[in-house]
Every structure is written in structure tokens, then in C-alpha cells.
Design a protein around this motif. Structure first.
Motif, PDB file in Angstrom:
ATOM      1  N   ILE A  51       0.827  -1.212   0.000  1.00 49.93           N
ATOM      2  CA  ILE A  51       0.000   0.000   0.000  1.00 49.93           C
ATOM      3  C   ILE A  51       0.864   1.266   0.000  1.00 49.93           C
ATOM      4  O   ILE A  51       0.512   2.267  -0.606  1.00 49.93           O
ATOM      5  N   ASP A  52       2.017   1.217   0.657  1.00 48.75           N
ATOM      6  CA  ASP A  52       2.937   2.355   0.719  1.00 48.75           C
ATOM      7  C   ASP A  52       3.678   2.466  -0.619  1.00 48.75           C
ATOM      8  O   ASP A  52       4.844   2.139  -0.741  1.00 48.75           O
ATOM      9  N   GLN A  53       2.983   2.955  -1.623  1.00 43.98           N
ATOM     10  CA  GLN A  53       3.498   2.996  -2.986  1.00 43.98           C
ATOM     11  C   GLN A  53       4.795   3.796  -3.135  1.00 43.98           C
ATOM     12  O   GLN A  53       5.667   3.423  -3.901  1.00 43.98           O
ATOM     13  N   ASP A  54       4.920   4.903  -2.408  1.00 43.79           N
ATOM     14  CA  ASP A  54       6.120   5.739  -2.565  1.00 43.79           C
ATOM     15  C   ASP A  54       7.251   5.331  -1.627  1.00 43.79           C
ATOM     16  O   ASP A  54       8.312   5.946  -1.606  1.00 43.79           O
ATOM     17  N   ILE A  59       1.576   5.647   4.868  1.00 45.88           N
ATOM     18  CA  ILE A  59       0.534   5.652   3.847  1.00 45.88           C
ATOM     19  C   ILE A  59      -0.159   6.999   3.950  1.00 45.88           C
ATOM     20  O   ILE A  59      -0.792   7.304   4.965  1.00 45.88           O
ATOM     21  N   GLU A  60       0.005   7.800   2.915  1.00 48.01           N
ATOM     22  CA  GLU A  60      -0.590   9.136   2.891  1.00 48.01           C
ATOM     23  C   GLU A  60      -1.946   9.098   2.195  1.00 48.01           C
ATOM     24  O   GLU A  60      -2.340   8.097   1.610  1.00 48.01           O
ATOM     25  N   GLU A  62      -3.216  10.293  -0.574  1.00 46.87           N
ATOM     26  CA  GLU A  62      -3.308   9.924  -1.988  1.00 46.87           C
ATOM     27  C   GLU A  62      -3.151   8.414  -2.177  1.00 46.87           C
ATOM     28  O   GLU A  62      -3.816   7.817  -3.019  1.00 46.87           O
ATOM     29  N   GLU A  63      -2.300   7.791  -1.377  1.00 41.78           N
ATOM     30  CA  GLU A  63      -2.156   6.338  -1.462  1.00 41.78           C
ATOM     31  C   GLU A  63      -3.428   5.644  -0.993  1.00 41.78           C
ATOM     32  O   GLU A  63      -3.809   4.607  -1.555  1.00 41.78           O
ATOM     33  N   PHE A  67      -6.225   3.066  -2.925  1.00 42.19           N
ATOM     34  CA  PHE A  67      -6.078   1.826  -2.183  1.00 42.19           C
ATOM     35  C   PHE A  67      -6.611   0.599  -2.922  1.00 42.19           C
ATOM     36  O   PHE A  67      -5.941  -0.429  -3.006  1.00 42.19           O
ATOM     37  N   ASN A  70      -4.627  -1.444  -5.519  1.00 38.47           N
ATOM     38  CA  ASN A  70      -3.606  -2.406  -5.100  1.00 38.47           C
ATOM     39  C   ASN A  70      -4.116  -3.836  -5.254  1.00 38.47           C
ATOM     40  O   ASN A  70      -3.329  -4.774  -5.297  1.00 38.47           O
ATOM     41  N   LYS A  97      -1.169  10.657   8.697  1.00 35.20           N
ATOM     42  CA  LYS A  97      -0.750   9.576   7.815  1.00 35.20           C
ATOM     43  C   LYS A  97      -0.766   8.282   8.626  1.00 35.20           C
ATOM     44  O   LYS A  97      -0.839   8.306   9.843  1.00 35.20           O
TER      45      LYS A  97
END
Length: 133
Positions: A51-54, A59-60, A62-63, A67, A70, A97
Motif C-alpha cells: 500500500i505504501d506505494q512511494d 501511507i498518505e 493519496e495512497e 487503495f 492495489n 498519515k
């Protein structure tokens, strides 16, 4: 990275179908339906990493909005209201976050932390808070 191969396809499909319409996403029902509820801490860490794409360690908003993607690339984005609700439920320390500990404690467990929070806020403001029914 996605959840493909980590969860049963039929469970994920059913969970996504249950929230396909805007405004119908409930993170607790979704996690239970897709099979994430009750996973081990190692499995939850893997979920967090997906989930923590960046890869910021958090997890912010935008993520969270993206969601569902994913789980399936063509899944819808969450609405602003769904995203905000999900963030409030998972952000147990109030930093805006979701950290790995936040996700484990609140979003992926059957905790009622987010239900008790308004009672605490009501007691701090001097107003009587009613308990949820």
C-alpha cells in the motif's frame, strides 16, 4: 506491486464487488472480506509495503485514495469522504498519515479504537458524549 497471489482471488473479487459503488467502501468489511483481517504481523507488514506505494514508510492520503487499485488495476478510486474516513480510522497517532503500527493497531484489526475516539474528545471539551449504539 499488488496483492495478486497474496490473497484468494475469489475473496478479493467479492470484496471489491461489495464496494464497487462510490460511497460504499468500509475498510473493516473490506479487510475481512478480502482475507486481510487476522493476518500475522509479517503478512500485515507485507500488506503495508504494498500500500505504501512511494516507500516513504507511511501511507498518505493519496495512497489511500488509490487503495483498491492495489487489489485490481481497474478498481475505482475511493471518494474524498471514503478516503478521509479511512485515514481517520487508521491514523491512531493523529499525524495525518498511517504508519505500519497504525495500520496494524487500527485498520487491520477488529479494534474499536476509532469508535472510542469521539468519547475521548467529548470528555476533553467538557461536553457529555453519548456512547454509540
Amino acid at each position: 506491486m499488488s496483492f495478486k497471489g497474496e490473497l484468494k482471488d475469489a475473496d478479493v473479487a467479492a470484496a471489491l464487488d461489495a464496494c464497487k459503488d462510490p460511497g460504499t467502501f468500509d475498510h473493516k468489511k473490506f479487510f475481512k472480506g478480502c482475507g486481510l483481517m487476522g493476518k500475522s504481523s509479517d503478512e500485515l507488514k507485507k500488506a503495508f509495503d504494498i500500500i505504501d506505494q512511494d516507500k516513504s514508510g507511511f501511507i498518505e492520503k493519496e495512497e489511500l485514495r488509490l487503495f483498491l487499485q492495489n487489489f485490481r488495476d481497474d478498481a475505482r478510486a475511493l471518494t474524498d469522504a471514503e478516503t478521509s474516513s479511512f485515514l481517520r480510522a487508521g491514523d491512531t497517532d493523529g499525524d495525518g498519515k498511517i504508519g505500519a503500527d497504525d495500520l496494524y493497531k487500527s485498520a487491520l484489526t477488529d479494534s474499536s479504537h476509532h469508535i472510542a475516539l469521539p468519547l475521548y474528545i467529548g470528555s476533553r471539551t467538557g461536553r457529555e458524549a453519548s456512547s454509540p449504539r
